[in-house]
Design an enzyme around this catalytic site. Sequence first.
Site, PDB file in Angstrom:
ATOM      1  N   HIS A   1       6.342  -2.499  10.753  1.00  0.00           N
ATOM      2  CA  HIS A   1       5.844  -2.987   9.478  1.00  0.00           C
ATOM      3  C   HIS A   1       6.691  -2.482   8.309  1.00  0.00           C
ATOM      4  CE1 HIS A   1       2.768  -4.695   6.921  1.00  0.00           C
ATOM      5  NE2 HIS A   1       2.662  -3.555   6.264  1.00  0.00           N
TER       6      HIS A   1
ATOM      7  N   MET B   1       0.823  -1.201   0.000  1.00  0.00           N
ATOM      8  CA  MET B   1       0.000   0.000   0.000  1.00  0.00           C
ATOM      9  C   MET B   1       0.866   1.264   0.000  1.00  0.00           C
ATOM     10  SD  MET B   1      -2.565   0.971   3.114  1.00  0.00           S
ATOM     11  CE  MET B   1      -1.199   0.901   4.276  1.00  0.00           C
TER      12      MET B   1
ATOM     13  N   SER C   1       3.543  -6.692   2.208  1.00  0.00           N
ATOM     14  CA  SER C   1       2.329  -6.267   2.897  1.00  0.00           C
ATOM     15  C   SER C   1       1.101  -6.779   2.149  1.00  0.00           C
ATOM     16  CB  SER C   1       2.328  -4.750   3.067  1.00  0.00           C
ATOM     17  OG  SER C   1       1.316  -4.342   3.958  1.00  0.00           O
ATOM     18  N   GLN C   2       0.169  -5.891   1.729  1.00  0.00           N
ATOM     19  CA  GLN C   2      -1.040  -6.375   1.092  1.00  0.00           C
ATOM     20  C   GLN C   2      -0.748  -7.120  -0.215  1.00  0.00           C
ATOM     21  OE1 GLN C   2      -3.354  -2.787   0.592  1.00  0.00           O
ATOM     22  NE2 GLN C   2      -2.493  -2.328  -1.419  1.00  0.00           N
TER      23      GLN C   2
END
Length: 339
Positions: free
Chosen positions: A317, A66, A139-140
Amino acid sequence: MAKQTIAATALLLLLQYSLASRLSEPLTIKLFGSRTAGGSAAEDAFPPAAADSSLSALPVVLWHGMGDSCCSMGSIGSIKKLIEDKLGVFVHSIATGEGEYADIWSSFHGNVNYQVSHVCDQLKGMEELRGGFNMVGFSQGGQFLRAVMERCGHKLPPIHTLITLGGQHQGVANTPGCRTDLSGAAARACSLMQLLLARGAYAPWVRENIVQAQYFKDPCNLGAYLANNIFLPDINNEHEDKNDLYADNLASVKRLVLFRFDNDTTVVPRDSAWFSFWDGTSVIPLRQQPLYQDDWIGLKRLDEAGGLIFEQTPGEHMQFTLKWFADKVIDEYLAGDYD
């Protein structure tokens, strides 16, 4: 009033995740080392690397997270170059928009099902992947590549290893920073935020157009999640009618490597990276869930074959150095003889 709630929720989702992405998601804060005396920033950014002809490494497909883009040298572009330099292989970095701005915007606004379908068609036509390949999702991008594997893996060349870093495989239950261990005023504020999200995230326009809403999983209203979320329940095979193809496809990979960031406050709960699910009061590990026990998506088969690997790394993250990526991802999982 309903339209105002939906609009406010959409704006809230965008603002919350945009803020989180600026703080922690794109690989721009800790990716590069600091400049050392006598050296340039570019020289310090990349560890010494040379293609090793003794390794039979496979091509690699990347899907960014993202707020990021496929090819910026401040983020995924440097990862692409590092893999190319170390392994001497073809690397394809997925873009879901034309140009950097559109690519970044598409990581917030769009329909993930359409994006996955487009990537499937794209990969099917790539001659460079004909002998098989590996995939790395950031991540996504991790759950998006898993969707590619489940939905069209049988139409693609063999996929040996799928690696996800800080993925949201069991979705997100709240906005960044709303950890599951909060108490007092912070916990009450996060409960309110979750309530606002739950009221609007599954509304038609939001669920069709806001990417992060398509993996929002409200633990307090799983019925609404199953009925209205257009993406995550499907790839997790949570509906009553199971798609056996998803399980067969995912179980066909040799390795699924799941990296969790130990200090992750962007992904709530952080253990979603390991398929753990927060039920509103506690985090349920993967092996205690029907998803695993009834093998809805092939994880049990993969685990029993030794191909399900849980990894962890300190830090927030998506915060890591290129050296860490070279040591922990490239050398351990992307380099090697796959014959």
